[in-house]
Design a protein around this motif. Structure first.
Motif, short mmCIF file in Angstrom:
data_model
loop_
_atom_site.label_atom_id
_atom_site.label_comp_id
_atom_site.label_asym_id
_atom_site.label_seq_id
_atom_site.Cartn_x
_atom_site.Cartn_y
_atom_site.Cartn_z
N GLU A 297 0.85 -1.21 0.00
CA GLU A 297 0.00 0.00 0.00
C GLU A 297 0.88 1.25 0.00
N ILE A 298 1.96 1.20 0.77
CA ILE A 298 2.89 2.34 0.82
C ILE A 298 3.43 2.64 -0.58
N GLU A 299 3.82 1.57 -1.28
CA GLU A 299 4.41 1.76 -2.62
C GLU A 299 3.38 2.33 -3.60
N ILE A 300 2.13 1.89 -3.47
CA ILE A 300 1.09 2.40 -4.38
C ILE A 300 0.85 3.88 -4.13
N ILE A 301 0.79 4.27 -2.85
CA ILE A 301 0.57 5.69 -2.54
C ILE A 301 1.74 6.51 -3.07
N ARG A 302 2.95 5.99 -2.90
CA ARG A 302 4.12 6.72 -3.40
C ARG A 302 4.03 6.89 -4.93
N GLU A 303 3.60 5.82 -5.60
CA GLU A 303 3.47 5.87 -7.06
C GLU A 303 2.38 6.88 -7.48
N GLU A 304 1.26 6.87 -6.78
CA GLU A 304 0.12 7.73 -7.17
C GLU A 304 0.29 9.18 -6.72
N ALA A 305 0.77 9.35 -5.46
CA ALA A 305 0.81 10.71 -4.91
C ALA A 305 2.19 11.35 -5.08
N GLY A 306 3.16 10.57 -5.48
CA GLY A 306 4.51 11.11 -5.71
C GLY A 306 5.29 11.32 -4.43
N GLU A 307 4.78 10.84 -3.31
CA GLU A 307 5.54 10.94 -2.06
C GLU A 307 5.09 9.83 -1.12
N TYR A 308 5.98 9.51 -0.17
CA TYR A 308 5.63 8.45 0.77
C TYR A 308 4.56 8.92 1.75
N PRO A 309 3.67 8.00 2.14
CA PRO A 309 2.70 8.35 3.19
C PRO A 309 3.39 8.28 4.56
N ILE A 310 2.73 8.79 5.59
CA ILE A 310 3.25 8.57 6.94
C ILE A 310 2.82 7.16 7.35
N LEU A 311 3.73 6.47 8.01
CA LEU A 311 3.44 5.08 8.39
C LEU A 311 3.16 4.99 9.88
N LEU A 312 2.01 4.41 10.22
CA LEU A 312 1.62 4.27 11.62
C LEU A 312 1.63 2.79 12.00
N LEU A 313 2.56 2.41 12.86
CA LEU A 313 2.66 1.01 13.26
C LEU A 313 2.27 0.89 14.73
N ASP A 314 1.06 0.43 14.96
CA ASP A 314 0.56 0.39 16.33
C ASP A 314 0.80 -0.98 16.95
#
Ligand SMILES: Nc1ncnc2c1ncn2[C@@H]1O[C@H](COP(=O)(O)OP(=O)(O)OP(=O)(O)O)[C@@H](O)[C@H]1O
Ligand SMILES: [Mg+2]
Length: 371
Positions: A297-314
């Motif tokens: 999912e991170i890679e797809i957001i990076r591809e679509e939005a052109g930047e990495y999302p913030i990652l929340l690991l709970d």
């Protein structure tokens, strides 16, 4: 995009709390019930406007208060952005971007992209298709603004069409107008199906490679899209199959009084080494499959939005074996990440060479330990 600062007021068990975040790793340590998941939730809400938990909006406000507010300061393409969310009992939530009130919460989507991974995500594998559709819907909504609109429209169409089907023999005008609702169903449903197909293909591409590496090249993850309309190819073909399905099964739909075909019946099939993960995967394999989906999912957001999302690991590290923990930690290098845990010893040793900031959470209070 980097989240620089959080200011939380009267939210869940927080009265007043602030945190200046590091642009790479942020570790929040706290015992059970101190507010770690609440903190994650507050960032998540600033991203898509609603919680990932099953609470109503007024339940997010501190028990002894009537109002709550969240302020998130971020930097995106060198611009400073302030997202403000105000919650008040028995009132509609208000969202402001740099002081300007939004007409609709959905307008905030895409500003703060996030990927969250919590122990609760196991329900994506173990739960019913509803959970998997929810996962897919939230993901696509973050990157495709039109998708959310289509989902809402589709929901209205199926509700209306179901009413028509239920009263099909008792109200003769229904026979005249069902054709229009069939068109709405097929047109909107086809668009949703195409969005999902495209997203799941990308998810498959990334997650297969990630899972293969994660398991030391020993196991294969394979995800696929199940649609009860039939195999998904292009728009015209999907529409054709969709019309054929509802034509063939119309008597049954009238008998049952519900729409039986379309994306509201979709599922995501997740297999490990050709066996369905839900039924044959071990606990650890199921967790790893979710981890691979989240990292994809991170890679797809990076591809679509052109930047990495913030990652929340709970609190997810404790659930993984050492190899997988190390893989995850290596994988998140370079991404702004917030990790919560009850134990600082292990996290500190896993992230020895990271640029990081450590916080403690105790009874809804945040304290920063070292920079
Ligand atoms: N609206 C609210 N007002 C006040 N307190 C609340 C509210 N909603 C939840 N809480 C409390 O917040 C506390 C912290 O919850 P949270 O889920 O963040 O804990 P946590 O630190 O993640 O714990 P764990 O390690 O067990 O996951 C809980 O004790 C819960 O009862
Ligand atoms: Mg928690």
């Amino acid at each position: 995009m980097i989240v620089n600062k959080l200011i939380i007021k009267n939210y869940r068990n927080f009265k007043e709390a602030e945190a200046d975040l590091n642009d790479s790793l942020n570790i929040f340590i706290g015992e059970n019930g101190q507010g770690k998941t609440n903190l994650m939730e507050s960032i998540y809400i600033a991203s898509i406007g609603r919680t990932f938990r099953l609470n109503s909006e007024s339940e997010l406000i501190n028990f002894s208060e009537n109002k709550s507010s969240l302020e998130i300061h971020l930097t995106k393409n060198n611009y400073k952005i302030k997202i403000e969310i105000q919650l008040e009992k028995n009132k509609k939530k208000q969202v402001f971007i740099n002081g300007v009130k939004l007409d609709k919460t959905s307008e905030m989507i895409g500003i703060l992209n996030n990927v969250i991974f919590t122990p609760d995500d196991m329900k994506i594998i173990k739960g019913s298709p509803v959970e998997r559709r929810r996962f897919i819907n939230i993901d696509i909504s973050q990157i495709k603004p039109k998708y959310k609109y289509l989902l809402n429209k589709y929901k209205r169409v199926t509700t209306e069409r179901n009413m028509l089907l239920k009263n099909y023999h008792t109200r003769c005008e229904n026979k005249d107008i069902i054709g229009i609702w069939n068109d709405y169903l097929v047109n909107t449903g086809t668009e949703i199906t195409l969005y999902r197909n495209e997203y799941i293909n990308k998810l498959k591409k990334y997650s297969t490679d990630i899972y293969f590496s994660l398991t030391g090249k020993r196991e294969r993850l394979d995800i696929s899209y199940y649609s009860n309309i039939g195999p998904v190819t292009d728009r015209e073909e999907v529409k054709k199959l969709f019309y054929e399905k509802i034509k063939k099964n119309f008597t049954n739909e009238v008998l049952r009084g519900v729409s039986l075909y379309g994306p509201h019946k979709d599922d995501l099939i997740i297999k490990i080494n050709d066996k369905e993960c839900k039924y044959f995967g071990s606990q650890g394999q199921q967790r790893s499959a979710i981890l691979a989906l989240k990292l994809a999912e991170i890679e797809i957001i990076r591809e679509e939005a052109g930047e990495y999302p913030i990652l929340l690991l709970d609190d997810v590290l404790s659930e993984l074996d050492n190899k997988r923990k190390t893989y995850l930690i290596e994988h998140i290098k370079g991404m702004q990440t917030i990790i919560t845990s009850t134990d600082d010893y292990e996290l500190n040793s896993l992230t020895k060479d990271f640029n990081k900031k450590l916080f403690y959470i105790n009874e809804g209070k945040i304290s920063s330990i070292l920079d």
